[in-house]
Scaffold this active site. Structure first.
Site, PDB file in Angstrom:
ATOM      1  N   TRP A 167       0.883  -1.160   0.000  1.00 51.57           N
ATOM      2  CA  TRP A 167       0.000   0.000   0.000  1.00 51.57           C
ATOM      3  C   TRP A 167       0.928   1.218   0.000  1.00 51.57           C
ATOM      4  O   TRP A 167       1.713   1.397   0.939  1.00 51.57           O
ATOM      5  CB  TRP A 167      -0.815   0.056   1.266  1.00 51.57           C
ATOM      6  CG  TRP A 167      -2.047  -0.747   1.472  1.00 51.57           C
ATOM      7  CD1 TRP A 167      -3.288  -0.238   1.749  1.00 51.57           C
ATOM      8  CD2 TRP A 167      -2.211  -2.185   1.521  1.00 51.57           C
ATOM      9  NE1 TRP A 167      -4.205  -1.273   1.948  1.00 51.57           N
ATOM     10  CE2 TRP A 167      -3.574  -2.464   1.811  1.00 51.57           C
ATOM     11  CE3 TRP A 167      -1.339  -3.251   1.328  1.00 51.57           C
ATOM     12  CZ2 TRP A 167      -4.070  -3.762   1.917  1.00 51.57           C
ATOM     13  CZ3 TRP A 167      -1.833  -4.550   1.425  1.00 51.57           C
ATOM     14  CH2 TRP A 167      -3.182  -4.795   1.714  1.00 51.57           C
ATOM     15  N   ILE A 201       0.816  -3.585  -6.304  1.00 50.20           N
ATOM     16  CA  ILE A 201       0.921  -2.218  -5.806  1.00 50.20           C
ATOM     17  C   ILE A 201      -0.482  -1.665  -5.606  1.00 50.20           C
ATOM     18  O   ILE A 201      -1.326  -1.751  -6.501  1.00 50.20           O
ATOM     19  CB  ILE A 201       1.689  -1.335  -6.800  1.00 50.20           C
ATOM     20  CG1 ILE A 201       3.134  -1.846  -6.958  1.00 50.20           C
ATOM     21  CG2 ILE A 201       1.672   0.135  -6.375  1.00 50.20           C
ATOM     22  CD1 ILE A 201       3.845  -1.298  -8.172  1.00 50.20           C
ATOM     23  N   LYS A 202      -0.733  -1.127  -4.421  1.00 46.13           N
ATOM     24  CA  LYS A 202      -2.024  -0.508  -4.131  1.00 46.13           C
ATOM     25  C   LYS A 202      -1.823   0.983  -3.924  1.00 46.13           C
ATOM     26  O   LYS A 202      -1.051   1.404  -3.057  1.00 46.13           O
ATOM     27  CB  LYS A 202      -2.669  -1.115  -2.881  1.00 46.13           C
ATOM     28  CG  LYS A 202      -3.999  -0.461  -2.519  1.00 46.13           C
ATOM     29  CD  LYS A 202      -4.485  -0.859  -1.126  1.00 46.13           C
ATOM     30  CE  LYS A 202      -5.774  -0.118  -0.775  1.00 46.13           C
ATOM     31  NZ  LYS A 202      -6.180  -0.320   0.633  1.00 46.13           N
ATOM     32  N   VAL A 203      -2.517   1.790  -4.725  1.00 45.64           N
ATOM     33  CA  VAL A 203      -2.442   3.237  -4.600  1.00 45.64           C
ATOM     34  C   VAL A 203      -3.844   3.828  -4.690  1.00 45.64           C
ATOM     35  O   VAL A 203      -4.802   3.138  -5.035  1.00 45.64           O
ATOM     36  CB  VAL A 203      -1.540   3.853  -5.701  1.00 45.64           C
ATOM     37  CG1 VAL A 203      -0.080   3.546  -5.455  1.00 45.64           C
ATOM     38  CG2 VAL A 203      -1.969   3.376  -7.089  1.00 45.64           C
TER      39      VAL A 203
END
Length: 302
Positions: A167, A201-203
């Protein structure tokens, strides 16, 4: 395994069969299995915001089993949560949905952008998790410590065949609140997670604002008003799409906004949504209906 999933796994050139098998578990799970798209249910908000702010609007959600069952019944790709919530359902739901152990957490009373380590790779192995999840705060005065923590934990996870989800949420330091969702800042945050070795990938979805003075000339001359174009740029910044990128659902919002976000993520080449409050804070039947529609959107059916 589908050609789409094989193509995604081929981008992870250094990883061992265990990591690739766990990524495949997530990518092949549920109603989006094999499409290369994901919907993940994250339920770590109670740690940061408290149980009442997270669950009082939908009291059945106080029970960890509620969230496990929601992820399974909705045919989602994975369920992400801190140690205690995973432990509370690990036996009952073993093998029914891939899990991501969130190994660090913050709380709303702490000063400064930082998170405490609350789980371990050993816990993830014991509980049969496919991945660990870790939050970094680019911009925070504590970032260097967080980078050291995820460097060590990710290396350990990879060595035993477990994937890493990062995150990456810019905040703190000299970054003003107005810049946290800026396009250039969000792209930077995604790139940083890729450089740290994240498999997923967390955005957050970025706005069209450009925050960094030095970056502004590089973004001039391009119309960033379309959210799908902003998503495309974040994906481009994640090794030109060689890493799986999913976008946060954010704070509770109206259904139409949730659906439009998903269309923009899809059209911009993102891999999907990691959506919590916008589902579990709704009554179960409404949440299931919303998740079913999101699946159709990601399949290109709506």
């Amino acid at each position: 395994m589908t050609p789409q999933v094989k193509a995604i796994l081929a981008n992870y050139e250094s990883d061992n069969p265990g990591v690739k098998a766990n990524l495949a578990r997530i990518l092949m799970q549920g109603h989006l299995g094999g499409t290369g798209k994901l919907i993940i249910l994250p339920v770590d908000q109670g740690f940061e915001h408290g149980p009442a702010r997270s669950f009082a609007v939908n009291p059945p959600a106080y029970d960890p089993h509620y969230h496990w069952q929601l992820a399974i019944d909705a045919g989602l790709s994975a369920f992400a949560a801190p140690l205690g919530m995973i432990e509370a359902g690990a036996g009952t739901f073993a093998g029914q949905v891939p899990t991501i152990l969130k190994v660090n957490s913050s709380n709303s009373w702490a000063q400064g952008a930082n998170q405490a380590v609350t789980g371990s790779v050993e816990d993830a192995l014991r509980l049969g998790c496919s991945a660990i999840g870790f939050t970094i705060y680019p911009g925070s005065d504590h970032l260097n410590d967080m980078i050291g923590q995820i460097r060590d934990m990710s290396a350990e996870a990879k060595s035993v065949g477990i994937a890493t989800v990062i995150w990456s949420y810019p905040r703190g330091g000299i970054l003003p609140k107005s810049g946290e969702l800026a396009l250039d800042v969000g792209a930077y945050a995604a790139h940083m997670a890729a450089l740290l070795g994240a498999h997923i990938i967390k955005v957050k979805l970025p706005s069209d604002h450009i925050e960094q003075k030095e970056a502004k000339p590089l973004y001039e001359g391009t119309d960033w008003s379309k959210q799908s174009d902003r998503v495309k740029h974040v994906v481009q910044s994640s090794f030109a799409g060689r890493r799986i990128v999913v976008f946060s659902g954010g704070a509770a919002k109206g259904e139409d906004a949730v659906y439009q976000d998903a269309r923009d993520i899809r059209d911009g080449g993102g891999n999907g949504s990691i959506i919590g409050r916008n589902t579990f804070q709704r009554p179960r039947d409404e949440a299931l209906a919303m998740l079913a529609k999101l699946v159709r959107i990601y399949k290109g059916e709506e």
